[in-house]
Design a protein around this motif. Structure first.
Motif, PDB file in Angstrom:
ATOM      1  N   GLU A   1       0.808  -1.220   0.147  1.00 34.91           N
ATOM      2  CA  GLU A   1       0.047  -0.033   0.041  1.00 34.91           C
ATOM      3  C   GLU A   1       0.911   1.286   0.183  1.00 34.91           C
ATOM      4  O   GLU A   1       0.551   2.219  -0.716  1.00 34.91           O
ATOM      5  CB  GLU A   1      -0.750  -0.163   1.245  1.00 34.91           C
ATOM      6  CG  GLU A   1      -1.889  -0.953   1.452  1.00 34.91           C
ATOM      7  CD  GLU A   1      -3.118  -0.990   0.317  1.00 34.91           C
ATOM      8  OE1 GLU A   1      -3.313   0.277  -0.033  1.00 34.91           O
ATOM      9  OE2 GLU A   1      -3.879  -1.821  -0.007  1.00 34.91           O
TER      10      GLU A   1
ATOM     11  N   VAL B   1      -8.227   4.809   1.611  1.00 34.21           N
ATOM     12  CA  VAL B   1      -8.512   3.578   2.088  1.00 34.21           C
ATOM     13  C   VAL B   1      -9.724   2.744   1.268  1.00 34.21           C
ATOM     14  O   VAL B   1      -9.783   1.584   1.073  1.00 34.21           O
ATOM     15  CB  VAL B   1      -8.682   3.511   3.386  1.00 34.21           C
ATOM     16  CG1 VAL B   1      -8.917   2.009   4.016  1.00 34.21           C
ATOM     17  CG2 VAL B   1      -7.238   3.884   4.358  1.00 34.21           C
TER      18      VAL B   1
ATOM     19  N   SER C   1      -9.161   1.848  -2.024  1.00 25.97           N
ATOM     20  CA  SER C   1      -8.338   0.558  -2.040  1.00 25.97           C
ATOM     21  C   SER C   1      -8.863  -0.571  -1.937  1.00 25.97           C
ATOM     22  O   SER C   1      -8.823  -1.667  -2.738  1.00 25.97           O
ATOM     23  CB  SER C   1      -6.884   0.845  -1.322  1.00 25.97           C
ATOM     24  OG  SER C   1      -6.294  -0.171  -1.020  1.00 25.97           O
TER      25      SER C   1
ATOM     26  N   LYS D   1      -3.770  -2.114   5.104  1.00 29.79           N
ATOM     27  CA  LYS D   1      -4.096  -1.320   4.295  1.00 29.79           C
ATOM     28  C   LYS D   1      -4.319   0.286   5.093  1.00 29.79           C
ATOM     29  O   LYS D   1      -3.658   1.417   4.580  1.00 29.79           O
ATOM     30  CB  LYS D   1      -5.454  -1.602   3.518  1.00 29.79           C
ATOM     31  CG  LYS D   1      -5.949  -0.824   2.598  1.00 29.79           C
ATOM     32  CD  LYS D   1      -7.437  -1.425   2.252  1.00 29.79           C
ATOM     33  CE  LYS D   1      -7.294  -2.710   1.523  1.00 29.79           C
ATOM     34  NZ  LYS D   1      -6.246  -2.746   0.372  1.00 29.79           N
TER      35      LYS D   1
END
Lengths: 465, 329
Positions: A11, A201, A204, A230
């Motif tokens: 990440e 976030v 993602s 993450k």
């Protein structure tokens, strides 16, 4: 634990290596400074109507009014005695308007009327009103037998200095304005960062779900680890950006200081260094606290003042230096970092849960509202209650509630918050964060593998149990 | 041979729906286990339980004799039916990530990524982002991503779906190669094309239940129903020869495009294939005589088109049900 790290690493690296991230990290502070500068410039320089306006004035005693200086950009002419022709002239555009003052003493409310062919702006209305009021006051003073000089001497001014009596018995110079400014800037940073990085976030989580990567990942990583990796990875991206901005801000100030050191401007090197240091002290504090574009602009301004090196500017720098050096930097910084991280973790776990639940971007909206509402509310509270009365009951209350505390507490921080309150508020924030991460991970765990129909609140509730 | 993974009476329920009902299965080391079933039969649910993504409500799963736990995931490779890659990541970074996720150290992961990229002639694509490579290439990357860590058990859910024929063949060869190296493979599909050529063992799942289980050739033999095919260059007259025995029935007659005619007979205990052959030899120019063994496809269609019930030859809970196979249509 190793898995969280592998996820974290991916990440973090994919984001930090991204060209857009690199460009924005360097460009964002400049854009922000540019944006503020442009706004201020537009507001002060070009906002006014700069046409010269010819306006008729009629008064019971027109000579008296006309004998005074007209407001800027106005040319005043005595109005024709016949009101019909005055109106006709206005209508035909011979004059811009007709200001008819019926009552010389201006005691009644509707004491004047302004006729124009176009609706005057608020500024224009205020300018004229202020001018009439001013003239009327002067006439009143004149009637009382005061001369011009005496009138001026009646206008007294007052500057209220504030000193804070600290626990050690010291009396320190403080600046409420400065504290409000810093507090607000920090709150704004947290607000923006939670939004920006929280939705990072969310996106993602959504990307992994819609690209169908997630099933491969959860076959080797627990959904909780995936979510935490993450969230932490994106948090590290945020912190990297902070650090980059601080370095950039400090570098900018050093650069500007170096520039003015070379130019000399007839001052001694010692003075120059001194001013540079003063500017940097303020800047350093601000920079560490916020790393914001505002900090850059303020540091820049201060250095620019130093560069100009008029004695006035130096006085001003000195005037700011004491309150600046008296700020509880450690507390402000600690509160900012702790509450930023706490608030981000709390909200980003919500965002992660939302991202895992939905199948496409357009489904996000229904879940976003209840999550962003407390954040926006916290920001409103920060802007109003907390700035006006940082020690008031409302400010205290909302700096305890975990959903608003990350924003409200940082506004209060520069004004000094008792340790017990900080500890309680942060404790509550951590507890809520742990609870919410746990709840979110329950939604996440099922959400990421649920495809098909758009999830409802009922579904989320079912997944929670 | 030892069992790599074993499921014992595994059950899973989603809400009201029972998706897995008392499923037993055992995969031997170095074998390919085909998991067949129509869409929605519960294959993916079973696979998710085997690959530690979800847990069974009841029953037990053993990995090499131990109760299945998350750390076992590092010894498994899993290619789900719904699969994808990070579009913005380079091929090499992506593979590295998956390898590390499966427990390899960064050093080993790098070595493995290099090995596989060389093996598939993809070194020049290593630095390309996934969104920049062709779909076929991405499919290869997808496959590689689940074998990088040399898994002992490879679970492939509909591995050929979305693959073009060239890549499908490539993957098939890789699967066989891995099997020969001792990797056990679970292979779930609703398509029969590859089952017979690839699988050693298969199970049919239908409506959450395992309705059939066994070795591929064994199952086919069990489903052999005594039907024989006799082919001639041209049509022949069977006449009284058949009726005289009264024990064998002509069930179909089929003229092929080249003019040959194939007859299908149901033999019985009192009329052996030998007798049928002798009879046939006197009838004309015989070109073909064989036992008709149903294809897995036929067995599958036959099995899932009937309501779920214990099937002849199927091993359920370890006991072989000894009833006569139902006639194949």
């Amino acid at each position: 634990m190793k898995n969280i790290f592998v996820i974290f690493k991916r990440e973090y690296l994919t984001r930090v290596k991204n060209k857009t991230f690199i460009i924005m990290t360097f460009l964002a502070p400049l854009l922000m400074v540019g944006f503020y500068a442009a706004t201020i410039y537009i507001a002060t320089e070009t906002g006014d109507d700069d046409r010269t306006k010819t306006v008729y004035v009629s008064d019971n005693n027109p000579e008296l009014l006309l004998s005074h200086n007209p407001p800027a950009n106005y040319v005043l002419l005595p109005a024709p005695s016949d009101s019909d022709s005055a109106l006709a002239h206005v209508e035909r555009g011979l004059v811009h308007g007709w200001l008819s003052v019926e009552d010389r003493d201006l005691r009644s409310v509707d004491s004047a009327t302004y006729y124009t062919s176009e609706t005057p702006s608020i500024t224009e209305k205020e300018t004229l009103k202020e001018w009439i009021r001013n003239k009327a006051t002067q006439r009143q003073f004149a009637r009382l037998g005061l001369r011009e000089g005496q009138i001026d001497s009646l206008q007294s001014s007052c500057s209220l200095e504030t000193k804070e009596v600290t626990g050690q018995g010291d009396v320190q110079e403080t600046s409420s304005g400065l504290k409000s400014g810093i507090g607000f800037a920090l709150a704004f940073m947290i607000y923006i960062f939670i939004f920006v990085y929280g939705s990072m976030v969310m996106r993602s989580a959504m990307e992994e779900k819609t690209n169908r990567i997630v099933e491969v990942i959860v076959s080797s990583v627990k959904p909780f680890d995936l979510m935490m990796g993450k969230i932490l990875g994106v948090a590290a991206v945020g912190l990297t950006q902070f650090v980059a901005w601080i370095v950039l801000a400090v570098g900018l100030v050093f650069g500007i200081s170096a520039l003015f050191l070379n130019s000399g401007n007839g001052m001694t090197t010692q003075q120059a260094v001194q001013t540079g240091i003063e500017a940097r002290t303020g800047m350093g504090g601000m920079g560490t606290g916020s790393g914001s574009g505002a900090a850059v602009s303020m540091g820049g301004e201060m250095s620019a003042q130093g560069a100009g090196m008029s004695s006035g500017a130096r006085d001003m720098a000195a005037e700011f230096t004491e309150p600046l050096s008296n700020l509880p930097y450690f507390q402000i910084l600690a509160v900012f970092l702790l509450f930023f991280v706490g608030g981000y973790l709390l909200y980003s776990s919500f965002f992660a849960a939302i991202g895992s639940a939905v199948n496409q971007e357009s489904d996000v909206q229904q879940f976003m509202m209840p999550v962003t509402l407390p954040l926006v509310f916290g920001f409103v509270i920060a802007q109003t209650v907390a700035l006006k009365a940082p020690h008031g009951a409302m400010a205290k209350l909302f700096s305890m509630i975990p959903l608003t505390s990350p924003i409200v507490m940082v506004v209060r921080a520069p004004f000094g918050v008792p340790f017990s309150e900080l500890a309680l508020s942060f404790g509550l924030l951590v507890l809520t964060f742990v609870l919410m991460v746990w709840l979110s991970s329950r939604i996440y765990r099922i959400g990421i593998l649920s495809y098909g129909k758009k999830p409802t609140w009922k579904d989320l509730w079912k997944w929670l149990r | 041979m030892s069992k790599v993974i074993e499921a014992i009476k595994v059950c899973k329920t989603f809400g009201e729906q029972r998706v897995s009902k008392n499923i037993d299965l055992a995969v031997e080391q170095g074998s390919i286990y085909g998991l067949l079933g129509p869409n929605g039969a519960g294959k993916t649910t079973l696979i998710r339980m085997l690959s530690t993504i979800t847990q069974p409500d009841s029953g037990e799963i053993l990995f090499k004799g131990e109760a299945l736990k998350e750390s076992h995931a590092h010894q498994m490779g899993y290619m789900p039916e719904e699969r994808g890659l990070y579009k913005k990541m380079t091929v090499a970074d992506q593979l590295l990530f998956f390898a590390e996720l499966r427990g390899l150290s960064t050093k080993d992961a790098k070595a493995s990524v290099k090995h596989w990229l060389q093996r598939l002639d993809m070194m020049e694509w290593a630095r390309k982002k996934v969104e920049e490579i062709s779909k076929g290439m991405a499919q290869k990357v997808q496959f590689v991503s689940c074998v990088l860590h040399n898994p002992q058990l490879l679970i492939l859910d509909e591995p050929f779906s979305g693959f073009d024929p060239v890549n499908a063949d490539l993957i098939k060869d890789l699967i066989i190669e891995l099997k020969n190296q001792g990797t056990s493979i679970i292979f779930s599909t609703h398509r029969m094309d590859n089952v017979e050529s690839l699988c050693d063992h298969l199970a049919i799942i239908h409506q959450g239940e395992k309705v059939l289980d066994g070795g591929v050739s064994e199952i086919r033999r069990k489903y052999a129903t005594g039907v024989y095919e006799v082919g001639f260059y041209q049509a022949v007259e069977w006449g009284g020869g058949m009726s005289a025995t009264g024990e064998s029935t002509l069930i179909s007659e089929q003229q092929q495009s080249d003019g040959k005619v194939v007859y299908r007979f149901q033999t019985s205990d009192s009329f052996s294939p030998d007798q049928l052959l002798k009879l046939a030899m006197g009838k004309g120019n015989l070109v073909h005589f064989s036992e008709h063994v149903p294809s897995i496809h036929e067995i599958f269609v036959d099995t899932v088109s009937r309501p779920a019930e214990p099937i002849a030859g199927a091993t359920i809970a370890g006991e072989t049900i000894a009833s006569k196979p139902s006639p194949m249509s």
